[in-house]
Scaffold this motif. Structure first.
Motif, mmCIF file in Angstrom:
data_model
loop_
_atom_site.group_PDB
_atom_site.id
_atom_site.type_symbol
_atom_site.label_atom_id
_atom_site.label_comp_id
_atom_site.label_asym_id
_atom_site.label_seq_id
_atom_site.Cartn_x
_atom_site.Cartn_y
_atom_site.Cartn_z
ATOM 1 N N UNK A 25 -37.405 37.541 -13.187
ATOM 2 C CA UNK A 25 -36.753 37.665 -14.490
ATOM 3 C C UNK A 25 -35.236 37.829 -14.302
ATOM 4 N N UNK A 26 -34.507 37.672 -15.394
ATOM 5 C CA UNK A 26 -33.045 37.796 -15.339
ATOM 6 C C UNK A 26 -32.629 39.180 -14.843
ATOM 7 N N UNK A 81 -33.754 20.832 -18.183
ATOM 8 C CA UNK A 81 -33.980 22.227 -17.817
ATOM 9 C C UNK A 81 -32.879 22.741 -16.886
ATOM 10 N N UNK A 82 -32.495 21.933 -15.911
ATOM 11 C CA UNK A 82 -31.440 22.348 -14.987
ATOM 12 C C UNK A 82 -30.109 22.474 -15.715
ATOM 13 N N UNK A 83 -29.823 21.533 -16.604
ATOM 14 C CA UNK A 83 -28.577 21.582 -17.370
ATOM 15 C C UNK A 83 -28.568 22.794 -18.294
ATOM 16 N N UNK A 84 -29.712 23.125 -18.884
ATOM 17 C CA UNK A 84 -29.798 24.287 -19.762
ATOM 18 C C UNK A 84 -29.555 25.571 -18.977
ATOM 19 N N UNK A 85 -30.074 25.628 -17.741
ATOM 20 C CA UNK A 85 -29.829 26.794 -16.890
ATOM 21 C C UNK A 85 -28.340 26.931 -16.593
ATOM 22 N N UNK A 125 -32.500 32.739 -13.368
ATOM 23 C CA UNK A 125 -33.929 32.860 -13.672
ATOM 24 C C UNK A 125 -34.494 31.541 -14.183
ATOM 25 N N UNK A 126 -33.718 30.830 -14.992
ATOM 26 C CA UNK A 126 -34.172 29.558 -15.539
ATOM 27 C C UNK A 126 -34.199 28.466 -14.469
ATOM 28 N N UNK A 127 -33.257 28.536 -13.520
ATOM 29 C CA UNK A 127 -33.181 27.499 -12.488
ATOM 30 C C UNK A 127 -34.154 27.739 -11.337
ATOM 31 N N UNK A 186 -35.529 25.092 -8.494
ATOM 32 C CA UNK A 186 -34.773 25.010 -7.250
ATOM 33 C C UNK A 186 -35.371 25.868 -6.138
ATOM 34 N N UNK A 187 -35.960 26.978 -6.519
ATOM 35 C CA UNK A 187 -36.452 27.930 -5.535
ATOM 36 C C UNK A 187 -35.508 29.112 -5.429
#
Length: 256
Positions: free
Chosen positions: A6-7, A95-99, A113-115, A119-120
């Motif tokens: 989580x964040x 999704x990556x751009x949103x992160x 947290x979103x990425x 990505x790992x």
């Protein structure tokens, strides 16, 4: 290591340092997130936004750069929103751009947290640690500690403690690393190990100290008894009670 933190977990990295560099955070995370955007146009827009925001963060007093950074971040956010409204990700990397939008707006824990599922954990941690501006932090050891389930702040503190005592002999570094990985490294343990380092123990004495640190019950009792016969009842008592501060004295006094 889990890839769904989580964040709040990511935010703990910043709590381990009072010198976090916002520009380095954006640049580091941008360097690992932006390449995961397959669409050349969206990726290019994301990279431009990262560059523009980093330039502003490096010169926060420059009003013109602040305005440009804000516009670039807002433009990428608007693009992501527009793509999300289509309700399908056609391989553009929404999704990556949103992160990355989170990161550009200062919400980097949310961005990480979103990425992370994309990505790992490891690439993101490796990108983030340099931005904490911590001296001599061992990134590889920090990752090992995180892999045992330790919280980021704890893992970084242990890694820094070990790096600070890099001059210790190999056997002591092995003990302190094992303690860190087991989550049993604290100030008392470090102080006891430091006493052993300054005691300059012989190889045989070092082996004895290592076994005492491992709480070999029979050995502890035998050594404590020997200390009593040598006129050190206080040290013997401390050793029996598990006081690691007595290990160095015990190892030095016991003839081998």
């Amino acid at each position: 290591m889990s890839t769904n933190h989580r964040a709040e977990w990511w935010a703990q990295f910043a709590s381990a340092s009072d010198r976090v560099d916002p520009a380095s955070v954006v640049e580091g995370l941008g360097d690992v997130i932006a390449p995961r955007i397959p669409s050349p146009l969206l990726r290019r827009e994301a990279q431009i936004a990262v560059h523009t925001v980093v330039r502003h963060l490096n010169k926060p007093a420059a009003a013109g750069l602040a305005e440009q950074g804000g516009r670039a971040a807002a433009r990428l956010a608007a693009t992501v929103t527009r793509l999300e409204e289509r309700a399908t990700d056609d391989g553009t990397g929404i999704a990556a751009a949103a992160a990355l939008v989170h990161v550009l707006h200062g919400r980097w824990p949310e961005g990480a947290a979103a990425a992370e599922p994309l990505i790992g954990t490891v690439p993101l941690v490796r990108a983030l640690i340099p931005a904490l501006c911590l001296e001599n932090v061992d990134v590889a050891l920090t990752l090992r500690l995180l892999g045992t389930g330790q919280a980021p702040a704890t893992a970084l503190q242990s890694s820094l403690a070990i790096a600070r005592y890099g001059w210790w002999p190999t056997w002591l570094l092995k003990v302190v690393t094992e303690r860190a990985l087991a989550g049993t490294l604290d100030a008392d343990v470090i102080a006891a190990l430091d006493r052993c380092a300054y005691a300059e123990l012989s190889p045989a004495q070092a082996r004895l100290a290592r076994r005492l640190f491992d709480a070999d019950t029979q050995l502890v009792d035998a050594v404590a008894h020997r200390l009593e016969t040598l006129g050190e009842p206080s040290a013997a008592g401390r050793l029996r009670e598990g006081d690691l501060s007595a290990v160095a004295l015990a190892a030095r006094l016991i003839p081998l």
